[in-house]
Design a protein around this motif. Structure first.
Motif, PDB file in Angstrom:
ATOM      1  N   ALA A 199       0.832  -1.207   0.000  1.00  0.00           N
ATOM      2  CA  ALA A 199       0.000   0.000   0.000  1.00  0.00           C
ATOM      3  C   ALA A 199       0.865   1.255   0.000  1.00  0.00           C
ATOM      4  O   ALA A 199       0.561   2.247  -0.677  1.00  0.00           O
ATOM      5  N   ILE A 200       1.969   1.207   0.775  1.00  0.00           N
ATOM      6  CA  ILE A 200       2.875   2.356   0.801  1.00  0.00           C
ATOM      7  C   ILE A 200       3.465   2.610  -0.579  1.00  0.00           C
ATOM      8  O   ILE A 200       3.539   3.751  -1.052  1.00  0.00           O
ATOM      9  N   VAL A 201       3.877   1.537  -1.230  1.00  0.00           N
ATOM     10  CA  VAL A 201       4.437   1.682  -2.576  1.00  0.00           C
ATOM     11  C   VAL A 201       3.401   2.240  -3.537  1.00  0.00           C
ATOM     12  O   VAL A 201       3.694   3.093  -4.391  1.00  0.00           O
ATOM     13  N   GLN A 202       2.141   1.782  -3.405  1.00  0.00           N
ATOM     14  CA  GLN A 202       1.073   2.281  -4.269  1.00  0.00           C
ATOM     15  C   GLN A 202       0.827   3.768  -4.021  1.00  0.00           C
ATOM     16  O   GLN A 202       0.647   4.545  -4.973  1.00  0.00           O
ATOM     17  N   ASN A 203       0.837   4.159  -2.720  1.00  0.00           N
ATOM     18  CA  ASN A 203       0.657   5.578  -2.398  1.00  0.00           C
ATOM     19  C   ASN A 203       1.799   6.423  -2.953  1.00  0.00           C
ATOM     20  O   ASN A 203       1.586   7.535  -3.457  1.00  0.00           O
ATOM     21  N   LEU A 204       3.011   5.887  -2.845  1.00  0.00           N
ATOM     22  CA  LEU A 204       4.146   6.604  -3.418  1.00  0.00           C
ATOM     23  C   LEU A 204       4.007   6.744  -4.932  1.00  0.00           C
ATOM     24  O   LEU A 204       4.357   7.782  -5.507  1.00  0.00           O
TER      25      LEU A 204
END
Length: 331
Positions: free
Chosen positions: A189-194
């Motif tokens: 999810a963090i990677v997607q948000n980034l």
């Protein structure tokens, strides 16, 4: 019988001659290999350790054999002096600052001495000169280095084994990332948000770039402000007018502050009306008297309207006002 003895002597003589011939050829062959019959000169080198070097080993220069080791003897307290027989043909390539290094003929071959030519600014070496010794890594040093590297490799392998075990068991941050599905989902999810943030930043950069191009386009406001002197002068005049207006507003504010400060004092009429209690009571009494006088005046006017002397006058006035009102309504 005599013929047989003669034949035997001839045969023995032939074999002796062939043996001598082979012996002489062997001597010349070995001599050519050892450079025995080649004109040479002698130089020496002093080493701290000759690493198993022996008399008769070869001397090399630029990959070519130029001589052999003639003699080895002790020198000083613990050093070794090595005498080299070098071909006269190699004399014109070796200078006095040349160095000699102990090497090996292949990985596990015989020990040899490798001579470098030196610098051309020095004179050529002469018979009896001493060359400088250059220390090179020996086979023992290489094996010691291999042993140290092997030990380090074993330590690294052991550490990697422990690390891999911890990763498999889910220990540590990296292990938890690999083993815990929740952490993996959070990381995803963090990677997607980034990724979304990066796309937004790229879009913002594109919009900003387009905006700056519009600002810099021919005929635009920014272009006129930067290139059109008339627009710039008008803008400067507007700024000057704004400055004047701001100065006037400041002066007006200052005057209002002065007037308001006077309203709080009793040395002027307005201040006395606002701050002096006695004056306020006097004005209140005057207002009350005026109100009483206006009421009495109304009563007197009412009485005059009913007076027989003025009654006709007031009736005519009322009639004229009524007629004027009717005429206004008809229009």
């Amino acid at each position: 019988m005599q013929v047989t003895d003669t034949r035997r002597k001839v045969t023995v003589g032939v074999f002796v001659f062939l043996g001598l011939l082979i012996f002489v050829l062997g001597i010349f062959t070995l001599g050519s290999q050892k450079k025995t019959f080649v004109k040479s000169f002698t130089v020496d080198v002093v080493f701290n350790d000759i690493q198993g070097l022996k008399a008769g080993n070869n001397v090399w220069f630029s990959g070519v054999k130029i001589g052999t080791i003639r003699k080895i003897q002790f020198f000083g307290t613990s050093q070794v002096q090595v005498f080299l027989n070098i071909e006269e043909e190699a004399h014109k390539y070796i200078h006095k600052d040349a160095t000699a290094t102990i090497s090996s003929d292949g990985l596990i071959g015989n020990k040899i001495i490798v001579v470098t030519g030196g610098s051309p600014k020095f004179p050529f070496v002469e018979d009896g000169d001493r060359l400088k010794a250059s220390n090179a890594l020996s086979t023992d040093d290489i094996m010691k280095t291999f042993q140290v590297n092997n030990k380090n490799l074993v330590d690294v392998t052991s550490d990697f084994k422990i690390l891999a075990k911890n990763l498999v068991e889910g220990k540590g941050a990296a292990g938890a990332l690999l083993a815990d599905q929740q952490i993996a989902d959070n990381f995803k999810a963090i990677v997607q948000n980034l990724k979304v943030t990066t796309e937004s930043a790229n879009k913002m950069a594109v919009d900003l770039n387009a905006f700056t191009r519009k600002m810099n386009s021919k005929g635009g406001l920014a272009d006129k402000m930067l290139t059109d002197t008339l627009v710039f002068s008008q803008l400067q005049a507007s700024v000057n007018e704004l400055k004047k207006t701001a100065s006037s507003a400041a002066a007006m504010t200052e005057n209002l502050n002065k007037a308001s400060s006077k309203l709080t004092q009793s040395d002027n009429a307005a201040g006395m009306l606002l701050n002096d209690q006695k004056t306020a009571e006097q004005i209140k009494a005057i207002m009350q008297n005026l109100e009483g006088s206006s009421k009495k005046l109304d009563q007197n006017m009412e009485a005059l309207q009913h007076n027989f002397l003025l009654r006709g006058f007031f009736k005519k006035k009322a009639k004229a006002e009524a007629e004027a009102a009717k005429a206004t309504e008809k229009q």
